[in-house]
Design an enzyme around this catalytic site. Sequence first.
Site, mmCIF file in Angstrom:
data_model
loop_
_atom_site.group_PDB
_atom_site.id
_atom_site.type_symbol
_atom_site.label_atom_id
_atom_site.label_comp_id
_atom_site.label_asym_id
_atom_site.label_seq_id
_atom_site.Cartn_x
_atom_site.Cartn_y
_atom_site.Cartn_z
ATOM 1 N N CYS A 34 41.265 2.948 1.817
ATOM 2 C CA CYS A 34 40.972 1.670 2.468
ATOM 3 C C CYS A 34 42.135 1.214 3.357
ATOM 4 O O CYS A 34 43.288 1.542 3.107
ATOM 5 C CB CYS A 34 40.698 0.546 1.479
ATOM 6 S SG CYS A 34 39.511 0.933 0.218
ATOM 7 N N ASN A 79 43.267 -2.658 -1.314
ATOM 8 C CA ASN A 79 43.326 -1.198 -1.265
ATOM 9 C C ASN A 79 43.952 -0.745 -2.571
ATOM 10 O O ASN A 79 45.086 -1.114 -2.870
ATOM 11 C CB ASN A 79 44.187 -0.763 -0.071
ATOM 12 C CG ASN A 79 44.514 0.716 -0.109
ATOM 13 O OD1 ASN A 79 43.753 1.507 -0.660
ATOM 14 N ND2 ASN A 79 45.647 1.090 0.459
ATOM 15 N N GLY A 80 43.221 0.025 -3.354
ATOM 16 C CA GLY A 80 43.747 0.491 -4.638
ATOM 17 C C GLY A 80 42.676 0.395 -5.697
ATOM 18 O O GLY A 80 41.481 0.301 -5.387
ATOM 19 N N HIS A 97 39.666 42.024 -3.550
ATOM 20 C CA HIS A 97 39.486 41.748 -4.981
ATOM 21 C C HIS A 97 38.483 40.623 -5.213
ATOM 22 O O HIS A 97 38.708 39.749 -6.041
ATOM 23 C CB HIS A 97 40.843 41.426 -5.620
ATOM 24 C CG HIS A 97 41.820 42.544 -5.474
ATOM 25 N ND1 HIS A 97 41.771 43.678 -6.254
ATOM 26 C CD2 HIS A 97 42.832 42.734 -4.589
ATOM 27 C CE1 HIS A 97 42.734 44.509 -5.879
ATOM 28 N NE2 HIS A 97 43.389 43.959 -4.862
ATOM 29 N N GLU A 104 37.083 20.900 6.706
ATOM 30 C CA GLU A 104 37.108 19.445 6.547
ATOM 31 C C GLU A 104 36.434 18.694 7.687
ATOM 32 O O GLU A 104 35.976 17.580 7.499
ATOM 33 C CB GLU A 104 38.518 18.910 6.286
ATOM 34 C CG GLU A 104 39.485 18.987 7.429
ATOM 35 C CD GLU A 104 40.881 18.458 7.079
ATOM 36 O OE1 GLU A 104 41.015 17.683 6.122
ATOM 37 O OE2 GLU A 104 41.834 18.840 7.778
ATOM 38 N N TRP A 114 37.103 2.785 1.684
ATOM 39 C CA TRP A 114 36.804 4.114 1.150
ATOM 40 C C TRP A 114 36.438 3.849 -0.297
ATOM 41 O O TRP A 114 37.291 3.486 -1.105
ATOM 42 C CB TRP A 114 38.031 5.002 1.263
ATOM 43 C CG TRP A 114 37.797 6.438 0.924
ATOM 44 C CD1 TRP A 114 37.305 7.409 1.751
ATOM 45 C CD2 TRP A 114 38.073 7.089 -0.324
ATOM 46 N NE1 TRP A 114 37.256 8.612 1.089
ATOM 47 C CE2 TRP A 114 37.723 8.442 -0.181
ATOM 48 C CE3 TRP A 114 38.590 6.663 -1.546
ATOM 49 C CZ2 TRP A 114 37.859 9.362 -1.204
ATOM 50 C CZ3 TRP A 114 38.729 7.579 -2.572
ATOM 51 C CH2 TRP A 114 38.368 8.923 -2.396
ATOM 52 N N GLU A 135 45.767 26.728 6.119
ATOM 53 C CA GLU A 135 45.630 25.550 6.980
ATOM 54 C C GLU A 135 44.400 25.689 7.891
ATOM 55 O O GLU A 135 43.670 24.721 8.119
ATOM 56 C CB GLU A 135 46.920 25.357 7.797
ATOM 57 C CG GLU A 135 46.899 24.213 8.781
ATOM 58 C CD GLU A 135 46.609 22.840 8.166
ATOM 59 O OE1 GLU A 135 46.614 22.698 6.934
ATOM 60 O OE2 GLU A 135 46.348 21.913 8.945
ATOM 61 N N LYS A 155 42.784 9.535 5.714
ATOM 62 C CA LYS A 155 44.040 10.142 6.148
ATOM 63 C C LYS A 155 45.136 9.967 5.109
ATOM 64 O O LYS A 155 45.948 10.847 4.891
ATOM 65 C CB LYS A 155 44.478 9.530 7.472
ATOM 66 C CG LYS A 155 45.702 10.237 8.001
ATOM 67 C CD LYS A 155 45.748 10.266 9.472
ATOM 68 C CE LYS A 155 46.824 11.188 9.975
ATOM 69 N NZ LYS A 155 46.486 12.609 9.801
ATOM 70 N N ARG A 173 41.501 5.307 7.418
ATOM 71 C CA ARG A 173 41.808 5.194 5.991
ATOM 72 C C ARG A 173 40.561 5.078 5.123
ATOM 73 O O ARG A 173 40.645 5.036 3.900
ATOM 74 C CB ARG A 173 42.699 3.979 5.743
ATOM 75 C CG ARG A 173 44.008 4.026 6.501
ATOM 76 C CD ARG A 173 44.804 2.781 6.239
ATOM 77 N NE ARG A 173 45.198 2.699 4.860
ATOM 78 C CZ ARG A 173 46.278 3.245 4.334
ATOM 79 N NH1 ARG A 173 47.097 3.917 5.107
ATOM 80 N NH2 ARG A 173 46.559 3.106 3.065
ATOM 81 N N LYS A 196 41.296 23.102 7.931
ATOM 82 C CA LYS A 196 40.916 22.404 9.168
ATOM 83 C C LYS A 196 39.437 22.582 9.443
ATOM 84 O O LYS A 196 38.719 21.643 9.706
ATOM 85 C CB LYS A 196 41.727 23.020 10.315
ATOM 86 C CG LYS A 196 42.585 22.296 11.243
ATOM 87 C CD LYS A 196 43.291 21.060 10.951
ATOM 88 C CE LYS A 196 43.373 20.560 9.599
ATOM 89 N NZ LYS A 196 44.449 19.790 9.156
HETATM 90 C C1 G6P Z 1 44.998 13.628 3.234
HETATM 91 C C2 G6P Z 1 44.844 13.882 4.715
HETATM 92 C C3 G6P Z 1 45.529 15.190 5.097
HETATM 93 C C4 G6P Z 1 46.979 15.185 4.636
HETATM 94 C C5 G6P Z 1 47.099 14.886 3.141
HETATM 95 C C6 G6P Z 1 48.544 14.641 2.743
HETATM 96 O O1 G6P Z 1 44.236 14.558 2.521
HETATM 97 O O2 G6P Z 1 43.478 13.911 5.080
HETATM 98 O O3 G6P Z 1 45.479 15.358 6.511
HETATM 99 O O4 G6P Z 1 47.547 16.436 4.898
HETATM 100 O O5 G6P Z 1 46.384 13.698 2.834
HETATM 101 O O6 G6P Z 1 49.018 13.516 3.414
HETATM 102 P P1 G6P Z 1 50.539 13.201 3.717
HETATM 103 O O7 G6P Z 1 50.503 11.895 4.450
HETATM 104 O O8 G6P Z 1 51.209 13.080 2.376
HETATM 105 O O9 G6P Z 1 51.087 14.309 4.505
#
Ligand code: G6P
Length: 611
Positions: free
Chosen positions: A2, A107-108, A509, A493, A81, A486, A606, A32, A490
């Site tokens: 949030c 938020n929390g 395997h 997601e 969220w 990675e 994020k 967020r 990407k």
């Molecule tokens: C979330 C975001 C990712 C990010 C991860 C860690 O999952 O969607 O993009 O890599 O958090 O976030 P940070 O701010 O700790 O790098």
Amino acid sequence: MCGIIGVTCLPSSRNQKVAEIITNGLRSLEYRGYDSVGIAMIDASERRIIIKKSDGMLEQVAKRYDFPNTPGFTGIGHTRWATHGAPTQINAHPQVDCKQEIAVVHNGIVKNFLELKRELEAKGHIFKSETDTEVIAHMVEELSKNSDTFTAFKKTVSMLEGSYALALVSVKEPDKIFFARRESPLIIGISEGINLIASDIPAMLDHTNAFIPLSDGEIGWISPSHVHLESLSGEVVDLKKRIIYVDWKSDMVRKGGYPHFMIKEIHEQPQVLKNTYEGLMSDDILDRAADLLMRGEKLFVTAAGTSYHASLLLKLFFEKLTGKIVYPFIASEFRTVEHLADRGDIIMVVSQSGETIDTMKAMRAFRARGATAVAITNVMGSTIGREADFTIPMRAGPEIGVAATKTFLTQALVASLLSIKFSSKVGKMGKDEERGALAILGEAGRIAGESIAMTEGAAKGMAERIHTTKSLYFLGRGLGVPLAYEAALKLKEISYIHAEAYPAGESKHGPIALVERDFPVFFIVSSDSSDEIASNVAEMNARGALTVALAPEKFKEKLGAKVLFRVPEVDPMLEPYALTPPFQLLAYYTAVRRGYNPDRPRNLAKTVTVE
Ligand code: G6P
């Protein structure tokens, strides 16, 4: 997760309506969470609070309810969220008390909300939502029957268990916003005739560059011309010592002509890598960090998501250049390794936002055992940035796209520069060698730019080819393994195609069992991939896979992949900057081709501030 925002403004000090300022702030906080959105404005002349909220995304909801034209000079906003309660209109924030004279955004998670709710229901309070947040509005209502709002708010906050960033307004004190923070980020923005509070700095950049990031346990209120902040123990905080000035500009959080933030941020990589490099080379911060690492017994590194993949790169760079072992672990799994930490150890903490709860908890657990924390973060005023013993800035500028792109490569750059400095301190590299290696990394931005130019067309074409695929693999060896992780993250997601990454040798395997005609298998080919990767390509070709290699032209023949994404041929230290842009672009164009908004992947946020 949030996002929350609160704005209080003198009637004469801005041409813009406060509700419009809040709406714009919410736009930049939407990453967020975007299950629902809402605002509460105090209409002081009528002694009432106007609430507008609904499930759905900001643009539609704000238009439907005409958010920007809501009257009032003090208000709060929220983008959600969902944790407790489905994303419905009733559960959207702001949440209110029985009489709608108090509104709160949160938020929390309030862990003990059921207990508090029962207590309040017994006193006659009627609850409308399923949220944990609503208890806060009712509790303040209950306690402010006999006291001023701040006293009632403080008492309420002292009863809450869990995590919170809170902003609350009450018609009784119509120009104030009450706030408190524990474990969820909250920052005050200060300016002439207007004060703000928000989950994140970008939401306030249009109005100020002066901020006070709150620490856990802090509580207070803002009015248009005053900020009151006190600690958990009731001591008033001296604000002057706490103000930070941030040189980000508000146009950095706009799309600047690009259709999405993600593609803008991919294209920003050449410039931000240059900024990171020049920033770190212009002072002695890496030397000081390397001195600290020298004193470390064991070295750990922790992070979540994309930052974890950057941590795996850090491990490779460190071990290759310094001979010192680095133990990486996923932040949320810290309980399995915290017992290994001792006084004298170092925990490196990689976090773009500096607010990820799992990463923060891992860092705190290690510090509690006497380890020293060295953070790599993009937000210096963030909780991790402030609590770490030493903090290295990434200088990527604000990243708005939920899927991390430019911050991944800047993390990689910080990690390799630090490993070079450390290598020279431990005597594994001479001074000349160090200078040479640092100079090579000065090219990181240019290589990222070349790679984007060389691969964007191919990525678009490949997106056309794979957009109906259900599942695919990314394989690599050596440096290619973290990059494959990675790449898979990407793609899955933002395009919702199942993507899995494996060390190429390990694909025999198990994963190869899924491979049939035209199953896409991408190979990320770094120079340490060794000749064996060609055998893995051959194994996949033999089963009819659509094999695609991300590699320089010189490997084309040896690899024998059906498609080549030609990337620049570079020094091994520069390979992350050559090999990363193509899979970022592939993920982006595949998501767009499938009709999804890459900036708003479903169910994701994020900054993850809940466990
Ligand atoms: C979330 C975001 C990712 C990010 C991860 C860690 O999952 O969607 O993009 O890599 O958090 O976030 P940070 O701010 O700790 O790098």
